[in-house]
Motif scaffolding. Structure first.
Motif, mmCIF file in Angstrom:
data_model
loop_
_atom_site.group_PDB
_atom_site.id
_atom_site.type_symbol
_atom_site.label_atom_id
_atom_site.label_comp_id
_atom_site.label_asym_id
_atom_site.label_seq_id
_atom_site.Cartn_x
_atom_site.Cartn_y
_atom_site.Cartn_z
ATOM 1 N N UNK A 150 0.859 -1.334 -0.009
ATOM 2 C CA UNK A 150 -0.052 -0.050 0.031
ATOM 3 C C UNK A 150 0.924 1.414 0.010
ATOM 4 N N UNK A 151 1.867 1.159 0.962
ATOM 5 C CA UNK A 151 2.804 2.516 1.222
ATOM 6 C C UNK A 151 3.928 1.980 1.044
ATOM 7 N N UNK A 152 4.814 2.766 0.367
ATOM 8 C CA UNK A 152 6.316 2.679 0.359
ATOM 9 C C UNK A 152 7.048 3.880 0.679
ATOM 10 N N UNK A 153 8.172 3.713 1.798
ATOM 11 C CA UNK A 153 8.837 5.019 1.895
ATOM 12 C C UNK A 153 10.331 4.809 1.992
ATOM 13 N N UNK A 221 5.176 9.192 -5.414
ATOM 14 C CA UNK A 221 5.081 8.069 -6.625
ATOM 15 C C UNK A 221 3.486 7.529 -6.503
ATOM 16 N N UNK A 222 3.052 7.503 -7.571
ATOM 17 C CA UNK A 222 1.861 6.815 -7.643
ATOM 18 C C UNK A 222 2.163 5.544 -8.608
ATOM 19 N N UNK A 223 1.809 4.565 -7.955
ATOM 20 C CA UNK A 223 2.109 3.183 -8.914
ATOM 21 C C UNK A 223 0.856 2.707 -9.709
ATOM 22 N N UNK A 224 1.033 1.832 -10.654
ATOM 23 C CA UNK A 224 -0.138 1.512 -11.423
ATOM 24 C C UNK A 224 -1.102 0.961 -10.588
ATOM 25 N N UNK A 227 -0.925 1.908 -5.241
ATOM 26 C CA UNK A 227 0.024 2.062 -4.146
ATOM 27 C C UNK A 227 0.720 3.197 -4.349
ATOM 28 N N UNK A 228 1.019 3.972 -3.030
ATOM 29 C CA UNK A 228 1.730 5.281 -3.001
ATOM 30 C C UNK A 228 3.062 5.139 -2.485
ATOM 31 N N UNK A 229 4.137 5.884 -2.890
ATOM 32 C CA UNK A 229 5.491 5.680 -2.649
ATOM 33 C C UNK A 229 5.927 7.204 -2.345
ATOM 34 N N UNK A 230 6.696 7.301 -1.144
ATOM 35 C CA UNK A 230 7.454 8.535 -0.954
ATOM 36 C C UNK A 230 9.023 8.217 -0.919
ATOM 37 N N UNK A 231 9.736 9.192 -1.663
ATOM 38 C CA UNK A 231 11.372 9.297 -1.349
ATOM 39 C C UNK A 231 11.623 10.519 -0.626
ATOM 40 N N UNK C 194 1.956 25.931 4.520
ATOM 41 C CA UNK C 194 1.333 26.890 3.873
ATOM 42 C C UNK C 194 0.523 26.104 2.447
ATOM 43 N N UNK C 195 0.939 25.005 2.366
ATOM 44 C CA UNK C 195 0.396 24.096 1.050
ATOM 45 C C UNK C 195 0.275 22.647 1.297
ATOM 46 N N UNK C 196 -0.566 22.023 0.601
ATOM 47 C CA UNK C 196 -0.810 20.677 1.155
ATOM 48 C C UNK C 196 -1.237 19.860 -0.363
ATOM 49 N N UNK C 197 -0.481 18.702 -0.446
ATOM 50 C CA UNK C 197 -0.870 17.811 -1.515
ATOM 51 C C UNK C 197 -0.926 16.634 -1.118
ATOM 52 N N UNK C 198 -2.163 15.944 -1.598
ATOM 53 C CA UNK C 198 -2.260 14.404 -1.193
ATOM 54 C C UNK C 198 -2.376 13.522 -2.393
ATOM 55 N N UNK C 199 -1.947 12.315 -2.106
ATOM 56 C CA UNK C 199 -2.254 11.241 -2.810
ATOM 57 C C UNK C 199 -2.555 10.165 -2.104
ATOM 58 N N UNK C 200 -3.716 9.833 -2.370
ATOM 59 C CA UNK C 200 -4.555 8.775 -1.712
ATOM 60 C C UNK C 200 -5.370 7.796 -2.082
#
Lengths: 345, 345, 345, 345
Positions: A150-153, A221-224, A227-231, C194-200
């Motif tokens: 689901x989530x990658x960090x 990152x949004x995967x196909x 799933x969502x990733x953050x670097x 100040x600013x927000x971005x969401x991937x969900x």
């Protein structure tokens, strides 16, 4: 037995060339270095003596023309990679090339087309895939140990910012530093990224900003699969090289820690402490460099697919270009917006 | 509902009396403190006000004569324990008494005989059995999670050595400090010790040696089953209160860590560090004090056996006497050499 | 001494009402509960008996009209918070109110205006600020121990998704769950976003999606200073409640771990393992609930500013609305786009 | 450059011989293997091919007579060590010998006398001194980081008990397994042990008891300074190879953990777990084997004292004999009771 050894030539006797030369010379009985070259012929000669390499070629072209050479390790500067891949492919040599092939897709695609046409093998030097920690995480995902991701960090922080002279020709943080993390993201989840959003800035060194680059960023990152990733990137971590990942899946999570020079903990009257982690990428990833080389040699000898393909070289560059575009335009960018997208060459 | 509450009297309004008073007053709806006493009547009055205790008795005798009191908590100084247990037992009050009952077996046995004759319940204040860490270790042994125990290692170190005035009347390190570890050893393995060997010395404070006591020791325990235990005691650990155990069994091991005020880790340019562990036994064992009191009240109300019996008070004193004899005579000492031994009263 | 105690009334005898009632009744000698009320009068009566509360009021209005009540704890359902704050303020009672005040800014602002007009104190129940881990992180930032913050990462995952009936009236994940993390972000860095971005997305329970809500998200925060934060939210973590933060600053990092029921580690023939972390927010944050109540009572008695103000209630709601807007519009959203922004009431 | 390389001969092509051969052949540019021998000539030939060793000698005697050989690595079975040391010394070869020299002091002393007479260097294979963890602990003691040592605790447990055939000729657990821990105790504290007490038994394999040996023991060491050490030995730990030490000093403690194949932690619905530690001594101590060899070669080339001397070979055997005597006689045994004691040859 030496008759069966893979005959390897090395182009580039710099830092990473030395690492690969030592591995092949001293830890890979299945391979043998038959020639080396470098623009700096002294460096080539010195490495040849240290590793018992019988021939120092006067140029990359000469080395590639040597019929004894069956496979070549391209360890020269990045701006030569695409051209040398093309030449090596046309000379019928199997190729191991350091990342990235180039900072632009046109050169990458030309190189990959030459490889495709010649039928030689091409492995890219994304060594971190061979690190015991990250390989363990990949295994957990591949075997379903943590369920559906689901989530990658990914945390990837350097101990020191690079010199500005390096920044100028680095291709920017995304293509120089984050590119490893882009590869890691694809490798760990085993799927492609569709969209990238970047929030970043210059927090370490204003000189980096003066070059139009950034030194700190969060890349989403949004995967196909959804799933969502953050670097989480920074060019400077006071405590040293920080290389960790965490994946949350439907059945649990897997997380890794850094590597340390020892496992000793000291308790005093003021604190409980341990020594800092391995600080230099050559130490931190030492075993992964040897493992990727072993995998390349085995893939060639046994005629198996290489574990890191030409496509694996192209996709992270697309991601890097998308990341830069997102940063410039302050919006999420789909990978399809970049040239022909990551999967069509 | 208050009609069903266990009516408790408390003898002693010092440090540990305050702890138990707070627990009963504020966390144990099944019990109610009806009277308190202390040689220092001001201390008793102050605690009575804080905990809404309706009566301050002029003496322990008066408190024990109060028909409202169903159970008594003996929190006075050690030299009064045996006598007060006897008096409370004869008065038909259930008894919770701090450890140890006495420093000699004769007084302990007299007290235990009074308890046996009267049929009241007696629970001893070995609170550490109720600590979440040690309870988890006991569970691992009792359920077979780590198989048959082979080796036990108890680390028990104080943050600071006690003042010499305390050392003089403490009964010695084995009866004052190690006595908790002797109890822990019996509790964790669920069996008796047969033989004890001590290697110890004065390493912290020469004043302790001047009193004929020691401040640092390794105590080797041989259990009936053949398992072997070590207790590692020191009156001073620079980094604070150190309370850990480890058991090796045929199927694995279980080991505990200290408790900390927070789980934060700080990484700087010189080290990775965390704050020191909980340093004071009142903090470290806070929850265990409440849990032992709850267990006592429940055992009385439900007429169940108490979890820490009179025999559990006697055995560690035998062990402490054997430890001292071993130290004095530089040889392993069997518990049978001490008076009537640990199991015959 | 009871004459000096702060006289507290409690509105709501549900789960959180019980927690606060126990704290005030048993751990806060400076305060005393004089009245309680609940729509469910049986629940109110039962809690009154358990905590020795002398009066069960027939309604919130009756309780607020009670001249003995100096301060009120609003522990009723969220949809009553704004109205009750207004009524309590007009009645001149100091107010502790659970979060959030409301799901919309108009109601919040009306409530805050009533408070401002009356001059009573209002503290909001963002209890996590009082957790030892997060307080330690805040201290590291405030004292400069890790230098200037660059990157913040908050992991906040629930053990189980809420029932759909709850989801319907929750205000959505951002206002129900993430709101704590929004508060934490502001608290830890001591500055505004100040600013927000969401991937969900919906990865746990399709039923949540059917309600138009999401259950998994990464929220990127850009702070005024340029620092960047990420919040990693999921309504379900198989291994339990996951509550961690990490801050990278110019001089180092600070990171926290979860809390566990014990510190025992078991090593067997197949793995090294420990028990799962504290799984229920009432256990995980037990001490923080007591600490926030203590802080409220002290602020009222000593006439100090409360540690969590009305503005601290409003800002996270603005952030939650911005997060939802970002999710809906797939773009970064500045907080200024939300109504009047976070700082102007 | 090869003219300056130390010319090494190897006696023994078994498990440890292969390790040292690989190190010298592939990681030590300052040395070169010029000859190898083994009773099993096929094994010698195979290793020679793998490591490019030019000569396979028909016997140890022949190898020692080879004038090209400047230093010899004795990697044959223990019963040949003392004799081969004597022969090598008389042949003027520097010597690296695996531990122990012999199971009796007479043979050790004869060998050491031959070395003393010839003036060659002799280094003993106590590789653990070169392990990064234990070296870090030694450094903490040597630099005063933890103050004056008070208590030392060594945990040393094997993953599996050895086969009975090995037990028969092993010299017993104290001389085969504990001998490493005896060396570690002397190394870490930098001082000699005066007295030893053992509590042990047969808990793993009754077959070991049938041979008169034991498989589990606690060994108590009294150092000259008064510091006390414990060694916790078991021939079997279900979870694998367990190698840790802890030292309590006047200023704090230092403790080490095991080494693991990766630093990944998996959290599932039932537990938090990690993979088992490195299980095989060849993996666990891989780097220490290379480091000890490097140290030997450098000591010979630079004519420095070797880091592990002949006396370091003798003292642990005295300790092992004292331990056995303590076990047999159930009493503490002073090292002076063993033959000529540990310091007089």
């Amino acid at each position: 037995m030496s008759g069966k050894r893979l005959q390897v030539g090395i182009i580039g006797a710099g830092r990473i060339g030395k690492v690969h030369a030592s591995t092949v010379a001293f830890s890979l009985p299945q391979a043998k270095i038959v020639a080396i070259t470098d623009l700096n012929q002294d460096a080539a000669a010195e490495l040849a003596e240290r590793c018992d390499i019988p021939s120092v070629a006067p140029s990359a072209e000469a080395l590639l023309a040597d019929p004894k050479v069956e496979a070549v390790l391209i360890c020269s500067s990045t701006d030569t990679h695409a051209r040398l891949i093309g030449e090596a492919a046309r000379a019928g040599k199997h190729i191991f090339c350091e990342k990235p092939i180039a900072h632009d897709l046109a050169n990458i695609d030309t190189a990959l087309q030459a490889v495709a046409k010649s039928g030689v093998k091409l492995q890219i030097g994304f060594n971190r895939r061979f690190d015991a920690n990250f390989a363990r995480v990949r295994k957990a995902v591949a075997t379903g140990e943590v369920g559906t991701p689901r989530l990658l960090h990914i945390v990837s922080r350097d101990p020191f910012p690079p010199p500005i002279a390096f920044v100028k020709k680095s291709g920017g943080m995304f293509l120089d530093m984050t590119i490893h993390d882009f590869d890691m993201a694809r490798f760990l989840l085993g799927e492609e990224v569709e969209e990238i959003f970047v929030a970043g800035g210059v927090m370490v060194d204003p000189g980096v900003g003066a070059e139009g680059d950034l030194d700190t960023a969060v890349i989403v990152l949004r995967f196909r699969s959804g799933a969502i990733g953050t670097i989480d990137n920074c060019r400077q971590a006071a405590y040293g090289y920080d290389q960790r990942v965490e994946i949350l899946g439907s059945l649990g999570k897997i997380a890794t820690e850094n590597l340390f020079p020892n496992e000793a903990t000291v308790s005093t009257g003021t604190e409980i402490r341990r020594d800092l982690p391995l600080n230099f990428f050559m130490d931190r990833y030492r075993e992964s460099f040897a493992a990727e080389m072993r995998a390349f040699v085995e893939a060639v000898i046994q005629n198996h697919p290489v574990p890191v393909s030409g496509e694996d070289a192209r996709a992270p560059v697309v991601m890097g270009l998308a990341a830069r575009k997102s940063f410039d335009e302050c919006r999420p960018v789909r990978l399809g917006e970049i040239a022909d997208g990551p999967t069509k060459h």
